[in-house]
Scaffold this motif. Structure first.
Motif, PDB file in Angstrom:
ATOM      1  N   ILE A  42      11.033  17.128  58.631  1.00  0.00           N
ATOM      2  CA  ILE A  42      11.269  17.972  59.801  1.00  0.00           C
ATOM      3  C   ILE A  42      12.383  18.956  59.456  1.00  0.00           C
ATOM      4  O   ILE A  42      13.451  18.559  58.977  1.00  0.00           O
ATOM      5  N   PRO A  43      12.178  20.259  59.678  1.00  0.00           N
ATOM      6  CA  PRO A  43      13.229  21.238  59.329  1.00  0.00           C
ATOM      7  C   PRO A  43      14.428  21.099  60.247  1.00  0.00           C
ATOM      8  O   PRO A  43      14.358  20.567  61.352  1.00  0.00           O
ATOM      9  N   TYR A  44      15.557  21.598  59.787  1.00  0.00           N
ATOM     10  CA  TYR A  44      16.777  21.585  60.589  1.00  0.00           C
ATOM     11  C   TYR A  44      16.626  22.520  61.778  1.00  0.00           C
ATOM     12  O   TYR A  44      15.894  23.508  61.730  1.00  0.00           O
ATOM     13  N   ASP A  45      17.316  22.188  62.849  1.00  0.00           N
ATOM     14  CA  ASP A  45      17.354  23.023  64.044  1.00  0.00           C
ATOM     15  C   ASP A  45      17.756  24.448  63.649  1.00  0.00           C
ATOM     16  O   ASP A  45      18.809  24.657  63.038  1.00  0.00           O
ATOM     17  N   PRO A  46      16.924  25.461  63.977  1.00  0.00           N
ATOM     18  CA  PRO A  46      17.239  26.830  63.547  1.00  0.00           C
ATOM     19  C   PRO A  46      18.544  27.370  64.125  1.00  0.00           C
ATOM     20  O   PRO A  46      19.191  28.205  63.494  1.00  0.00           O
ATOM     21  N   VAL A  47      18.944  26.910  65.322  1.00  0.00           N
ATOM     22  CA  VAL A  47      20.220  27.374  65.878  1.00  0.00           C
ATOM     23  C   VAL A  47      21.378  26.834  65.049  1.00  0.00           C
ATOM     24  O   VAL A  47      22.348  27.553  64.761  1.00  0.00           O
ATOM     25  N   LYS A  48      21.292  25.569  64.649  1.00  0.00           N
ATOM     26  CA  LYS A  48      22.320  25.009  63.767  1.00  0.00           C
ATOM     27  C   LYS A  48      22.357  25.776  62.449  1.00  0.00           C
ATOM     28  O   LYS A  48      23.438  26.067  61.918  1.00  0.00           O
ATOM     29  N   MET A  49      21.185  26.108  61.930  1.00  0.00           N
ATOM     30  CA  MET A  49      21.135  26.837  60.658  1.00  0.00           C
ATOM     31  C   MET A  49      21.687  28.250  60.819  1.00  0.00           C
ATOM     32  O   MET A  49      22.322  28.785  59.904  1.00  0.00           O
ATOM     33  N   PHE A  50      21.467  28.860  61.979  1.00  0.00           N
ATOM     34  CA  PHE A  50      22.041  30.184  62.225  1.00  0.00           C
ATOM     35  C   PHE A  50      23.561  30.104  62.244  1.00  0.00           C
ATOM     36  O   PHE A  50      24.254  30.979  61.708  1.00  0.00           O
ATOM     37  N   PHE A  97      16.301  29.098  54.395  1.00  0.00           N
ATOM     38  CA  PHE A  97      16.435  29.581  55.769  1.00  0.00           C
ATOM     39  C   PHE A  97      16.867  31.037  55.773  1.00  0.00           C
ATOM     40  O   PHE A  97      16.337  31.853  56.538  1.00  0.00           O
ATOM     41  N   ARG A  98      17.824  31.380  54.936  1.00  0.00           N
ATOM     42  CA  ARG A  98      18.287  32.770  54.858  1.00  0.00           C
ATOM     43  C   ARG A  98      17.143  33.694  54.455  1.00  0.00           C
ATOM     44  O   ARG A  98      16.972  34.789  55.015  1.00  0.00           O
ATOM     45  N   ASN A  99      16.328  33.261  53.508  1.00  0.00           N
ATOM     46  CA  ASN A  99      15.187  34.077  53.086  1.00  0.00           C
ATOM     47  C   ASN A  99      14.156  34.225  54.198  1.00  0.00           C
ATOM     48  O   ASN A  99      13.489  35.262  54.302  1.00  0.00           O
ATOM     49  N   ARG A 100      14.028  33.204  55.033  1.00  0.00           N
ATOM     50  CA  ARG A 100      13.109  33.307  56.181  1.00  0.00           C
ATOM     51  C   ARG A 100      13.613  34.344  57.187  1.00  0.00           C
ATOM     52  O   ARG A 100      12.825  35.108  57.756  1.00  0.00           O
ATOM     53  N   VAL A 305      20.122  42.280  50.806  1.00  0.00           N
ATOM     54  CA  VAL A 305      21.460  42.844  50.986  1.00  0.00           C
ATOM     55  C   VAL A 305      21.608  43.400  52.404  1.00  0.00           C
ATOM     56  O   VAL A 305      22.665  43.278  53.028  1.00  0.00           O
ATOM     57  N   LYS A 306      20.554  43.981  52.922  1.00  0.00           N
ATOM     58  CA  LYS A 306      20.586  44.478  54.302  1.00  0.00           C
ATOM     59  C   LYS A 306      20.789  43.322  55.280  1.00  0.00           C
ATOM     60  O   LYS A 306      21.570  43.428  56.237  1.00  0.00           O
ATOM     61  N   GLY A 307      20.099  42.195  55.045  1.00  0.00           N
ATOM     62  CA  GLY A 307      20.302  41.025  55.891  1.00  0.00           C
ATOM     63  C   GLY A 307      21.734  40.534  55.827  1.00  0.00           C
ATOM     64  O   GLY A 307      22.335  40.172  56.849  1.00  0.00           O
ATOM     65  N   GLN A 308      22.309  40.528  54.629  1.00  0.00           N
ATOM     66  CA  GLN A 308      23.707  40.129  54.482  1.00  0.00           C
ATOM     67  C   GLN A 308      24.613  41.079  55.252  1.00  0.00           C
ATOM     68  O   GLN A 308      25.583  40.648  55.888  1.00  0.00           O
ATOM     69  N   ALA A 309      24.321  42.375  55.223  1.00  0.00           N
ATOM     70  CA  ALA A 309      25.144  43.352  55.937  1.00  0.00           C
ATOM     71  C   ALA A 309      25.147  43.073  57.443  1.00  0.00           C
ATOM     72  O   ALA A 309      26.201  43.137  58.093  1.00  0.00           O
ATOM     73  N   PHE A 310      23.991  42.747  58.015  1.00  0.00           N
ATOM     74  CA  PHE A 310      23.946  42.456  59.449  1.00  0.00           C
ATOM     75  C   PHE A 310      24.716  41.179  59.772  1.00  0.00           C
ATOM     76  O   PHE A 310      25.390  41.095  60.809  1.00  0.00           O
ATOM     77  N   ARG A 311      24.639  40.174  58.894  1.00  0.00           N
ATOM     78  CA  ARG A 311      25.401  38.944  59.140  1.00  0.00           C
ATOM     79  C   ARG A 311      26.899  39.218  59.055  1.00  0.00           C
ATOM     80  O   ARG A 311      27.690  38.647  59.813  1.00  0.00           O
ATOM     81  N   LYS A 312      27.310  40.085  58.129  1.00  0.00           N
ATOM     82  CA  LYS A 312      28.723  40.453  58.036  1.00  0.00           C
ATOM     83  C   LYS A 312      29.156  41.231  59.285  1.00  0.00           C
ATOM     84  O   LYS A 312      30.280  41.045  59.784  1.00  0.00           O
ATOM     85  N   MET A 313      28.297  42.109  59.802  1.00  0.00           N
ATOM     86  CA  MET A 313      28.648  42.852  61.013  1.00  0.00           C
ATOM     87  C   MET A 313      28.692  41.941  62.233  1.00  0.00           C
ATOM     88  O   MET A 313      29.475  42.167  63.161  1.00  0.00           O
ATOM     89  N   ILE A 314      27.857  40.898  62.256  1.00  0.00           N
ATOM     90  CA  ILE A 314      27.965  39.883  63.307  1.00  0.00           C
ATOM     91  C   ILE A 314      29.351  39.249  63.261  1.00  0.00           C
ATOM     92  O   ILE A 314      30.021  39.092  64.289  1.00  0.00           O
ATOM     93  N   CYS A 315      29.804  38.905  62.058  1.00  0.00           N
ATOM     94  CA  CYS A 315      31.131  38.297  61.914  1.00  0.00           C
ATOM     95  C   CYS A 315      32.237  39.270  62.305  1.00  0.00           C
ATOM     96  O   CYS A 315      33.230  38.872  62.932  1.00  0.00           O
ATOM     97  N   LEU A 316      32.080  40.539  61.948  1.00  0.00           N
ATOM     98  CA  LEU A 316      33.061  41.553  62.340  1.00  0.00           C
ATOM     99  C   LEU A 316      33.223  41.575  63.856  1.00  0.00           C
ATOM    100  O   LEU A 316      34.347  41.551  64.382  1.00  0.00           O
ATOM    101  N   ASN A 317      32.104  41.611  64.572  1.00  0.00           N
ATOM    102  CA  ASN A 317      32.177  41.662  66.044  1.00  0.00           C
ATOM    103  C   ASN A 317      32.707  40.353  66.634  1.00  0.00           C
ATOM    104  O   ASN A 317      33.403  40.361  67.652  1.00  0.00           O
ATOM    105  N   LEU A 318      32.386  39.220  65.989  1.00  0.00           N
ATOM    106  CA  LEU A 318      32.896  37.941  66.480  1.00  0.00           C
ATOM    107  C   LEU A 318      34.406  37.828  66.266  1.00  0.00           C
ATOM    108  O   LEU A 318      35.115  37.258  67.104  1.00  0.00           O
ATOM    109  N   ILE A 319      34.901  38.350  65.151  1.00  0.00           N
ATOM    110  CA  ILE A 319      36.348  38.348  64.907  1.00  0.00           C
ATOM    111  C   ILE A 319      37.056  39.135  66.009  1.00  0.00           C
ATOM    112  O   ILE A 319      38.058  38.693  66.584  1.00  0.00           O
TER     113      ILE A 319
END
Length: 344
Positions: A42-50, A97-100, A305-319
């Motif tokens: 059974i895969p891990y909960d996607p919210v936990k993985m996010f 998960f990241r690749n998905r 790399v584009k996916g990584q950029a959006f995750r970094k911008m998520i962190c920027l806004n969360l900070i």
């Protein structure tokens, strides 16, 4: 117990209680979609993985280091939703998960969902008065290999000028020369508002012209009539000014002198005023590249790399969001009541 140890001033505690994770869960429900049942674990909960993805991007950890941190760091376990003794995702599960997320183009949608929630909490304004556009080079994770072809023969080097072929494990990265330095990698286009929150982003190869890509960014970014768009003089073309007019946006592009046409006094004043606003996007890039360690990509290929950029911008806004709120106590437990800090 872990939450009480971390305290309500801890940035992860603030972020955990700030967000409605169920809304992210609805977006992530398609991550493990299959056309027919498949036997297996059974895969891990996607919210936990996010939440694991957020931690990885925030702390710039490799997949093996992320797996290790989930086993030994109590704050990581608590934030991701794992108890001591639980099986945590191994490095392969994290990578898959990241690749998905990348394959389903979910990173940009998760970023948009975050911004909607921050707007609902009045942390971000719904209709920003400014959209500040800029681009910055992100180095490739790969190093280009240089081959001289044909190989010169001893004592015959001057007969046939050799050609240089550059190859790389990263097929989408490209060369760009800025000043006296040459860069191999990508170009991150970002749009921030007057408070420094990232509103939109895109990633291209490093050799993409900022002037010609300005239209794509303005067309795709969230906007509303009367917003002023700020940009440096690299985008000072009449076509770009006409584009802003077409979208009923105010012109905040700096003016550029031309041969036999120096800047007027009014244009110098306007450039100075625009510069006093444009520094905000430079601060955003500073956060992305220093605390979030995004000077260099961690993966190969434009989409990753584009996916990584959006995750970094998520962190920027969360900070920024974590610095603007505090949790309030009611009763015996730390609860998600929020109060915006007016002094920020």
């Amino acid at each position: 117990m872990i939450e009480s140890r971390l305290g309500k001033e801890h940035h992860l505690v603030k972020v955990y209680h700030l967000l409605d994770w169920g809304r992210f869960g609805r977006l992530l429900s398609c991550v493990y979609e299959r056309s027919e049942p498949v036997a297996g674990v059974i895969p891990y909960d996607p919210v936990k993985m996010f939440r694991v993805m957020i931690l990885q991007a925030w702390h710039s950890l490799s997949d093996p280091k992320m797996e290790e941190a989930l086993k030994v760091r109590l704050d990581f376990m608590w934030f991701a939703g794992f108890d001591v003794g639980d099986d945590v995702p191994d490095e392969t599960s994290i990578c898959r998960f990241r690749n998905r997320l990348v394959a389903k183009d979910l990173d940009s949608r998760l970023f948009a969902e975050l911004n909607e929630q921050l707007i609902a909490h009045n942390i971000m304004v719904e209709h920003a008065s400014a959209a500040i556009i800029d681009a910055s080079v992100i180095e490739s994770a790969a190093r280009p290999k240089q081959t001289v072809y044909p190989m010169p023969e001893d004592r015959k080097e001057d007969e046939t000028p050799p050609s240089i072929i550059k190859q790389s494990a990263d097929p989408d990265a490209a060369w760009l020369k800025k000043g006296k330095r040459s860069h191999f990698g990508y170009k991150l286009f970002a749009v921030v508002d007057e408070d420094g929150f990232a509103r939109h982003g895109d990633m291209t190869s490093a050799n993409q012209s900022e002037t010609t890509y300005f239209e794509t960014i303005v067309t795709d970014m969230p906007k509303h009539e009367g917003m002023r768009v700020y940009s440096d003089k690299g985008n000072a073309s009449q076509s770009n000014r006409n584009l802003l007019k077409h979208h009923k946006l105010k012109d905040g592009i700096m003016h550029k002198a031309a041969r036999n046409r120096p800047l007027t006094s009014w244009e110098k004043i306007k450039n100075h005023l625009i510069s006093s606003i444009r520094y905000i996007v430079e601060q955003g890039f500073g956060t992305l590249k220093r605390p979030l360690d995004f000077s260099r990509a961690s993966y190969f290929g434009l989409e990753r790399v584009k996916g990584q950029a959006f995750r970094k911008m998520i962190c920027l806004n969360l900070i920024k969001a974590a610095n603007m709120i505090e949790l309030l106590d009611t009763g015996q437990h730390a609860i998600p009541s929020l109060k915006r800090l007016e002094a920020i």
